[in-house]
Design an enzyme around this catalytic site. Structure first.
Site, PDB file in Angstrom:
ATOM      1  N   THR B  12      23.608 -29.377  49.310  1.00 39.77           N
ATOM      2  CA  THR B  12      23.190 -28.849  48.017  1.00 39.77           C
ATOM      3  C   THR B  12      22.284 -27.649  48.297  1.00 39.77           C
ATOM      4  O   THR B  12      21.428 -27.693  49.164  1.00 39.77           O
ATOM      5  CB  THR B  12      22.520 -29.920  47.126  1.00 39.77           C
ATOM      6  OG1 THR B  12      22.311 -29.359  45.834  1.00 39.77           O
ATOM      7  CG2 THR B  12      21.196 -30.423  47.667  1.00 39.77           C
ATOM      8  N   CYS B  18      13.826 -28.809  41.803  1.00 36.15           N
ATOM      9  CA  CYS B  18      14.720 -29.972  41.826  1.00 36.15           C
ATOM     10  C   CYS B  18      14.469 -30.782  43.102  1.00 36.15           C
ATOM     11  O   CYS B  18      13.881 -30.292  44.056  1.00 36.15           O
ATOM     12  CB  CYS B  18      16.183 -29.525  41.841  1.00 36.15           C
ATOM     13  SG  CYS B  18      16.630 -28.490  40.456  1.00 36.15           S
ATOM     14  N   HIS B  35      21.265 -34.559  43.460  1.00 34.88           N
ATOM     15  CA  HIS B  35      20.425 -33.398  43.146  1.00 34.88           C
ATOM     16  C   HIS B  35      19.944 -33.589  41.702  1.00 34.88           C
ATOM     17  O   HIS B  35      20.738 -33.497  40.777  1.00 34.88           O
ATOM     18  CB  HIS B  35      21.310 -32.147  43.291  1.00 34.88           C
ATOM     19  CG  HIS B  35      20.632 -30.858  42.951  1.00 34.88           C
ATOM     20  ND1 HIS B  35      21.043 -29.664  43.476  1.00 34.88           N
ATOM     21  CD2 HIS B  35      19.597 -30.558  42.148  1.00 34.88           C
ATOM     22  CE1 HIS B  35      20.286 -28.680  42.997  1.00 34.88           C
ATOM     23  NE2 HIS B  35      19.403 -29.203  42.187  1.00 34.88           N
TER      24      HIS B  35
END
Lengths: 207, 149
Positions: B12, B18, B35
Site C-alpha cells: 500500500t 492513514c 489500509h
C-alpha cells in the site's frame, strides 16, 4: 437543492466554480509574476471532482516527492487550500529567487524550502482574496504550513479531514506558462460542503 | 484490504495519516494488509467497512480467520499515522493520524492481538509492503533507508 457532496454539483455549478477559479488563478499568477519579475500566463482552469486515486493520477505519481503548502480557511468559508509544487515548478521559482536548481526536494536547504513556502502562501492568499471579493465573503487564513512528502500522503490530508462527508476532492487545475514552459499549478481549494453550499447560494446558482 | 497465501507481495502506497496493518500467520503463510483512513464508522449503513479502523480490522480478522488464521500465532505490524502539516494555533488539526493509531491499538487489544512491531507517528508518508512467503514487512519513507519491521 442543497449539495451533499462535491459530486452533486451540476454543470452550471461547476461552471461557476470554474469562472471564480479562473479569476482567482489569474490573481495568483499576477502575484507570482510580480514576485519573479517574469511573465506568467495561465491557461483556463479546469475544475474536476475527483476520487483520491484519480486525483493522485492527475497530479503525478503516488510516491513522488512534492512540496506542499497548506492553509486553513475559516469564518464565512471553512475548508482547506493546498498548493502543490512539483520539482519542475519549484526549480523555476527557486532559480529566479535564489539562483539555485535542485535535482530533488531532498537536496533542498532551509532557505529554498522557506522560499517555496512563502511563494505557496502568496499564491494561496492572492487566490483566496480574489475569490472572497468576488463571492462577497470574508475568509480568514491560518498561518501556512508546509511539508515535503509523498504526493499520495499529502492528498490523504483533505481526504481524511472530510472523510466523514465525502470521498472526493475538488481539483482546480490551471497551467502557469513561464518561459514557454507549461507548469501545472496544483491548487486544491476545498471548502467543506456547508461552505460550498453557501458559496453557490451567494452566487445565486444553487438550483 | 488485500490478502494472499503462500507467495506474493502486498503493498500500500503513501500512507499519510492513514494506518497500514499487516496480519501474518507464519504457519499458513497467510498474510493480509489493511489500509484504514479514519478511526470509526459513524454511519452504520456505510458499506465501506475497510475505510475505518474499527469495522475494517474486525472484518479483516473475520475474513482471515475464515481462511484458517489463528490469532495466537498471528504477527501484527502497523505503520502510518503521520502528521504532515502543523498549523500554528490549531493543534487539533491533522491529529487524525494519532487518533487512527489509538483506535487501531484499542481494537487490536480487544481482539487479543499483540502488536509485534510498529512505525507510527512522525511527519513522513510511508509505503508499506508485506512479503507473504516470508512475512517480511518493509517500510519505505522519503529520505530514509528502507526499514524492515
Amino acid at each position: 437543492m442543497r449539495i451533499k457532496s462535491y459530486e452533486d454539483m451540476n454543470l452550471q455549478e461547476l461552471d461557476v466554480m470554474k469562472e471564480i477559479s479562473s479569476i482567482g488563478t489569474s490573481h495568483a499568477a499576477t502575484s507570482l509574476s510580480k514576485l519573479l519579475q517574469k511573465e506568467v500566463r495561465i491557461t483556463i482552469p479546469e475544475v474536476s471532482v475527483l476520487g483520491y486515486e484519480e486525483a493522485v493520477e492527475r497530479i503525478g505519481e503516488i510516491e513522488e516527492l512534492v512540496a506542499a503548502t497548506l492553509v486553513q480557511m475559516s469564518r464565512d468559508v471553512n475548508g482547506l487550500i493546498l498548493f502543490i509544487f512539483k520539482m519542475d515548478m519549484a526549480n523555476v521559482v527557486l532559480e529566479k529567487l535564489i539562483g539555485n536548481r535542485y535535482a530533488s526536494f531532498e537536496e533542498m536547504d532551509e532557505l529554498s524550502y522557506s522560499a517555496l513556502e512563502e511563494v505557496g502562501n502568496i499564491i494561496i492568499c492572492s487566490y483566496v482574496n480574489a475569490f472572497a471579493q468576488l463571492v462577497g465573503v470574508d475568509i480568514d487564513l491560518s498561518v501556512p504550513s508546509s511539508t515535503v512528502n509523498m504526493l499520495g500522503g499529502i492528498l490523504t490530508v483533505p481526504i481524511a479531514e472530510y472523510g466523514y462527508e465525502t470521498d472526493k476532492l475538488m481539483y482546480i487545475n490551471a497551467e502557469f506558462v513561464m518561459d514557454g514552459v507549461r507548469l501545472s499549478d496544483g491548487l486544491l481549494m476545498l471548502p467543506d460542503i456547508e461552505s460550498l453550499n453557501s458559496i453557490l447560494e451567494k452566487l445565486g446558482v444553487l438550483s | 484490504m488485500k490478502f494472499a497465501r503462500g507467495e506474493g507481495e502486498i503493498i500500500t502506497y503513501a500512507l499519510g495519516s492513514c494506518i497500514g496493518i499487516t496480519l501474518y500467520d507464519p504457519f499458513l503463510k497467510l498474510g493480509g494488509l489493511l489500509h484504514v483512513m479514519l478511526p470509526m464508522r459513524t454511519d452504520p449503513n456505510d458499506q465501506k467497512v475497510y475505510k475505518y479502523a474499527d469495522t475494517g480490522l474486525r472484518e479483516m480478522i473475520r475474513k482471515l480467520s475464515a481462511f484458517g488464521m489463528v490469532k495466537s500465532r498471528t504477527i501484527v505490524k502497523i505503520a502510518g499515522g503521520a502528521k504532515m502539516f502543523e498549523i500554528r494555533g490549531n493543534s487539533d488539526f491533522g491529529n487524525i493520524g494519532q487518533r487512527n493509531a489509538a483506535m487501531v491499538k484499542k481494537v487490536l487489544m480487544e481482539e487479543r492481538l499483540r502488536i509485534s512491531a510498529e512505525d507510527t507517528g512522525g511527519s513522513s508518508a510511508r509505503t508499506m509492503s508485506i512479503n507473504v512467503a516470508t512475512g517480511d514487512v518493509i517500510i519505505r519513507s522519503a529520505g530514509k533507508p528502507e526499514k524492515h519491521l
